[in-house]
Structures are given as C-alpha cells and as structure tokens.
Design a protein around this motif. Sequence first.
Motif, PDB file in Angstrom:
ATOM      1  N   UNK A   5       8.083   3.753 -50.693  1.00 32.99           N
ATOM      2  CA  UNK A   5       8.998   3.941 -49.571  1.00 32.99           C
ATOM      3  C   UNK A   5       8.409   3.224 -48.371  1.00 32.99           C
ATOM      4  N   UNK A   6       9.221   2.404 -47.727  1.00 40.62           N
ATOM      5  CA  UNK A   6       8.794   1.672 -46.538  1.00 40.62           C
ATOM      6  C   UNK A   6       9.321   2.358 -45.305  1.00 40.62           C
ATOM      7  N   UNK A   7       8.594   2.153 -44.208  1.00 40.33           N
ATOM      8  CA  UNK A   7       9.042   2.683 -42.936  1.00 40.33           C
ATOM      9  C   UNK A   7       8.300   2.027 -41.795  1.00 40.33           C
ATOM     10  N   UNK A   8       8.883   2.122 -40.599  1.00 37.91           N
ATOM     11  CA  UNK A   8       8.242   1.583 -39.403  1.00 37.91           C
ATOM     12  C   UNK A   8       8.825   2.256 -38.176  1.00 37.91           C
ATOM     13  N   UNK A   9       8.010   2.270 -37.137  1.00 40.58           N
ATOM     14  CA  UNK A   9       8.448   2.798 -35.848  1.00 40.58           C
ATOM     15  C   UNK A   9       7.777   2.006 -34.743  1.00 40.58           C
ATOM     16  N   UNK A  10       8.525   1.749 -33.688  1.00 40.40           N
ATOM     17  CA  UNK A  10       7.927   1.124 -32.508  1.00 40.40           C
ATOM     18  C   UNK A  10       7.525   2.258 -31.570  1.00 40.40           C
ATOM     19  N   UNK A  11       6.245   2.280 -31.191  1.00 35.40           N
ATOM     20  CA  UNK A  11       5.742   3.352 -30.333  1.00 35.40           C
ATOM     21  C   UNK A  11       5.766   2.908 -28.871  1.00 35.40           C
ATOM     22  N   UNK A  12       5.654   3.882 -27.980  1.00 34.77           N
ATOM     23  CA  UNK A  12       5.812   3.625 -26.549  1.00 34.77           C
ATOM     24  C   UNK A  12       4.676   2.836 -25.924  1.00 34.77           C
ATOM     25  N   UNK A  13       3.476   2.962 -26.449  1.00 34.00           N
ATOM     26  CA  UNK A  13       2.362   2.248 -25.844  1.00 34.00           C
ATOM     27  C   UNK A  13       1.102   2.388 -26.665  1.00 34.00           C
ATOM     28  N   UNK A  14       0.059   1.703 -26.234  1.00 39.93           N
ATOM     29  CA  UNK A  14      -1.230   1.752 -26.929  1.00 39.93           C
ATOM     30  C   UNK A  14      -2.084   2.877 -26.364  1.00 39.93           C
ATOM     31  N   UNK A  15      -1.636   4.092 -26.613  1.00 36.79           N
ATOM     32  CA  UNK A  15      -2.458   5.248 -26.283  1.00 36.79           C
ATOM     33  C   UNK A  15      -2.391   6.230 -27.442  1.00 36.79           C
ATOM     34  N   UNK A  16      -3.411   7.042 -27.529  1.00 39.23           N
ATOM     35  CA  UNK A  16      -3.574   7.954 -28.670  1.00 39.23           C
ATOM     36  C   UNK A  16      -2.334   8.806 -28.904  1.00 39.23           C
ATOM     37  N   UNK A  17      -1.821   9.417 -27.855  1.00 39.30           N
ATOM     38  CA  UNK A  17      -0.667  10.308 -27.999  1.00 39.30           C
ATOM     39  C   UNK A  17       0.564   9.566 -28.516  1.00 39.30           C
ATOM     40  N   UNK A  18       0.791   8.351 -28.039  1.00 41.21           N
ATOM     41  CA  UNK A  18       1.955   7.579 -28.484  1.00 41.21           C
ATOM     42  C   UNK A  18       1.841   7.210 -29.958  1.00 41.21           C
ATOM     43  N   UNK A  19       0.651   6.791 -30.387  1.00 37.33           N
ATOM     44  CA  UNK A  19       0.453   6.426 -31.798  1.00 37.33           C
ATOM     45  C   UNK A  19       0.623   7.654 -32.691  1.00 37.33           C
ATOM     46  N   UNK A  20       0.026   8.770 -32.305  1.00 35.46           N
ATOM     47  CA  UNK A  20       0.137   9.978 -33.122  1.00 35.46           C
ATOM     48  C   UNK A  20       1.560  10.519 -33.139  1.00 35.46           C
ATOM     49  N   UNK A  21       2.228  10.532 -31.989  1.00 34.68           N
ATOM     50  CA  UNK A  21       3.601  11.048 -31.941  1.00 34.68           C
ATOM     51  C   UNK A  21       4.541  10.170 -32.761  1.00 34.68           C
ATOM     52  N   UNK A  22       4.421   8.871 -32.624  1.00 36.05           N
ATOM     53  CA  UNK A  22       5.286   7.971 -33.375  1.00 36.05           C
ATOM     54  C   UNK A  22       5.059   8.070 -34.872  1.00 36.05           C
ATOM     55  N   UNK A  23       3.797   8.116 -35.266  1.00 39.33           N
ATOM     56  CA  UNK A  23       3.485   8.212 -36.700  1.00 39.33           C
ATOM     57  C   UNK A  23       3.949   9.547 -37.260  1.00 39.33           C
ATOM     58  N   UNK A  24       3.802  10.608 -36.494  1.00 36.34           N
ATOM     59  CA  UNK A  24       4.283  11.932 -36.925  1.00 36.34           C
ATOM     60  C   UNK A  24       5.793  11.901 -37.128  1.00 36.34           C
ATOM     61  N   UNK A  25       6.509  11.309 -36.194  1.00 37.60           N
ATOM     62  CA  UNK A  25       7.965  11.197 -36.307  1.00 37.60           C
ATOM     63  C   UNK A  25       8.350  10.401 -37.549  1.00 37.60           C
ATOM     64  N   UNK A  26       7.677   9.283 -37.769  1.00 39.28           N
ATOM     65  CA  UNK A  26       7.975   8.439 -38.924  1.00 39.28           C
ATOM     66  C   UNK A  26       7.696   9.166 -40.233  1.00 39.28           C
ATOM     67  N   UNK A  27       6.514   9.752 -40.348  1.00 38.44           N
ATOM     68  CA  UNK A  27       6.166  10.472 -41.593  1.00 38.44           C
ATOM     69  C   UNK A  27       7.136  11.624 -41.861  1.00 38.44           C
ATOM     70  N   UNK A  28       7.469  12.364 -40.829  1.00 32.94           N
ATOM     71  CA  UNK A  28       8.381  13.502 -40.988  1.00 32.94           C
ATOM     72  C   UNK A  28       9.751  13.047 -41.471  1.00 32.94           C
ATOM     73  N   UNK A  29      10.245  11.951 -40.921  1.00 30.59           N
ATOM     74  CA  UNK A  29      11.547  11.421 -41.341  1.00 30.59           C
ATOM     75  C   UNK A  29      11.519  10.921 -42.784  1.00 30.59           C
ATOM     76  N   UNK A  30      10.464  10.224 -43.166  1.00 33.76           N
ATOM     77  CA  UNK A  30      10.333   9.753 -44.548  1.00 33.76           C
ATOM     78  C   UNK A  30      10.360  10.939 -45.509  1.00 33.76           C
ATOM     79  N   UNK A  31       9.591  11.963 -45.177  1.00 35.11           N
ATOM     80  CA  UNK A  31       9.516  13.140 -46.053  1.00 35.11           C
ATOM     81  C   UNK A  31      10.861  13.863 -46.135  1.00 35.11           C
ATOM     82  N   UNK A  32      11.496  14.064 -44.989  1.00 37.74           N
ATOM     83  CA  UNK A  32      12.767  14.785 -44.956  1.00 37.74           C
ATOM     84  C   UNK A  32      13.887  14.027 -45.654  1.00 37.74           C
ATOM     85  N   UNK A  33      14.035  12.761 -45.325  1.00 37.86           N
ATOM     86  CA  UNK A  33      15.150  11.981 -45.886  1.00 37.86           C
ATOM     87  C   UNK A  33      15.027  11.778 -47.394  1.00 37.86           C
ATOM     88  N   UNK A  34      13.809  11.852 -47.913  1.00 46.72           N
ATOM     89  CA  UNK A  34      13.604  11.663 -49.347  1.00 46.72           C
ATOM     90  C   UNK A  34      13.287  12.967 -50.068  1.00 46.72           C
TER      91      UNK A  34
END
Length: 119
Positions: A5-34
């Motif tokens: 399963x492929x996925x991608x998200x554009x995050x808001x900026x190069x800071x820890x919180x943005x990377x973690x929040x974006x990746x969490x959103x992406x992983x959660x969507x992949x898991x839920x949709x599948x």
Amino acid sequence: MVRAIRGAIQVDGNDRDAVLAGTTELMSEVMERNNLTTDDVISVIFTATPDLTAEFPALAARKLGFHDVPLLCASEIDVPGALPRVVRLMAHVATDRPRQEIQHVYLRGATALRVDIAQ
C-alpha cells in the motif's frame, strides 16, 4: 497474500510536531481505509524529502502501536522541482483483498503526486 500500500502526505514544515502529526494522519488513514490492524502489517518503509530532517517518520508509527513491526526510514531522492515536505510510505500487509480493492492514500498537497490512484 502480501500486498503493498502506497501513501504520502505533505506536512506543514520541518519541525518534529509537523512530521509526527502528518505521519500519524497518514498511517491512520491507510489503516482505516484498508480495514487493517497492526497484526496485518508486515513492514513499512518511510521516505521523507530532503527538506524534512526534524524527526524520523517511523516514530509516529511506533507511537500508534507498531512496536513489533519492522520500520525503515530513508531520504527521498532530491529531484529539482519536486513537491517539498513530503513523507511517503510503502506498507507491506497480509490481506485477502484483491489488488483492485487496496486503497492507496495521498493527503493534503501530496494528492498531486498520484492523481491516478489517490482516493
């Protein structure tokens, strides 16, 4: 059967919180949709564009409960003009779903990367 399963998200900026929040959103969507659980996931490869260096995307997956799933982070190749601030993933999963039922997930600005398969 193993599916990718492929996925991608554009995050808001190069800071820890943005990377973690974006990746969490992406992983959660992949898991839920599948309709997956962590037990279905064999491994996940994450890449980040070279402008994202504040945190490893895999940390977000660990925080979601992927403690015994092999995770790998790598840098995406630095192609001139490429979309910035993107975390990508390829998840290998055990599923009985046919290939055409797999839902690849592209969120925020990353929808432009794969208009043909983004859902």
